[in-house]
Design an enzyme around this catalytic site. Structure first.
Site, short mmCIF file in Angstrom:
data_model
loop_
_atom_site.label_atom_id
_atom_site.label_comp_id
_atom_site.label_asym_id
_atom_site.label_seq_id
_atom_site.Cartn_x
_atom_site.Cartn_y
_atom_site.Cartn_z
N HIS A 17 -38.50 9.44 11.28
CA HIS A 17 -37.83 8.53 12.22
C HIS A 17 -36.31 8.80 12.23
O HIS A 17 -35.69 8.88 13.29
CB HIS A 17 -38.04 7.07 11.81
CG HIS A 17 -39.45 6.59 11.88
ND1 HIS A 17 -40.05 5.88 10.86
CD2 HIS A 17 -40.39 6.67 12.86
CE1 HIS A 17 -41.28 5.56 11.20
NE2 HIS A 17 -41.52 6.04 12.41
N LYS A 41 -50.12 -8.54 14.07
CA LYS A 41 -50.27 -7.64 12.93
C LYS A 41 -49.09 -7.82 11.98
O LYS A 41 -47.95 -7.56 12.36
CB LYS A 41 -50.30 -6.19 13.47
CG LYS A 41 -50.78 -5.17 12.48
CD LYS A 41 -50.94 -3.82 13.18
CE LYS A 41 -50.52 -2.69 12.29
NZ LYS A 41 -50.22 -1.46 13.00
N ARG A 90 -44.91 14.59 16.91
CA ARG A 90 -45.18 15.31 15.67
C ARG A 90 -46.12 16.49 15.89
O ARG A 90 -45.98 17.54 15.30
CB ARG A 90 -45.79 14.37 14.62
CG ARG A 90 -44.81 13.39 14.07
CD ARG A 90 -45.48 12.33 13.26
NE ARG A 90 -46.36 11.53 14.09
CZ ARG A 90 -46.91 10.39 13.72
NH1 ARG A 90 -46.69 9.93 12.52
NH2 ARG A 90 -47.68 9.71 14.53
N SER A 127 -45.58 6.26 8.66
CA SER A 127 -45.35 5.09 7.80
C SER A 127 -46.64 4.71 7.08
O SER A 127 -46.62 4.32 5.91
CB SER A 127 -44.85 3.91 8.63
OG SER A 127 -43.64 4.22 9.24
#
Ligand code: PNS
Length: 160
Positions: A17, A41, A90, A127
């Site tokens: 990030h 969440k 990515r 993460s």
């Protein structure tokens, strides 16, 4: 002034990030790192904790600030004069979903999305993986900013 937003959950922020923020900061006059408030969440870190960590981590980047948002990203962009969304890609596995979101965001708000190719050093990094590895005692040194390491450790210890 060209304003870019880097949206995400950042639970917690990773070096991948940070690489995207740094590169966005070189392209735009101002970059806003915007943490999604997800009411369905609950993360490992609260949104306030994530913001505090992010502020510490981006402090060497003078044109980067941190905020949170709830609801549609395009509404945030409209309210804050954002010209572009900047995301990292990515691998091809990111592409389908990111393209879908970029197209939807353009349709909803006419906001452009720019992708930067993630540094290959971090192409496998997320993460979620960081949390899983750390939870089971693996080292995540070098994968997250140093400021995150003690906070992650403390959080996981508190969870038991
Ligand atoms: O780090 P994440 O969880 O992959 O980030 C996803 C995020 C926050 C970029 C995405 O879920 C988002 O933009 N959510 C805001 C709600 C929204 O605008 N949804 C429509 C997107 S097309």
């Amino acid at each position: 002034m060209r304003v870019a937003v880097c949206p995400g959950s950042f639970d917690p922020v990773t070096n991948g990030h940070l690489d995207v923020f740094t590169r966005a900061a070189a392209l735009a006059d101002k970059v806003i790192v915007a943490v999604l408030i997800n009411k369905t969440k609950s993360g490992l870190f609260s949104v306030d904790e994530r913001i505090e960590i992010l502020r510490e981590v981006v402090s060497p980047l003078p044109n980067v600030e941190v905020d949170s948002f709830y609801g549609l990203l395009v509404d945030y962009c409209k309210d804050h004069g954002v010209n572009a969304i900047v995301k990292g890609l990515r691998a091809v596995s990111d592409f389908d979903y990111e393209l879908q979101m970029a197209q939807m965001n353009y349709r909803l708000g006419g906001v452009e999305t720019l992708f930067v190719s993630t540094n290959p050093l971090y192409s496998y990094l997320s993460s979620s993986l960081v949390k899983e590895v750390a939870k089971h005692g693996g080292s995540v040194e070098g994968l997250v900013p140093d400021a995150v390491l003690p906070k992650l450790q403390a959080k996981l210890e508190a969870q038991g």
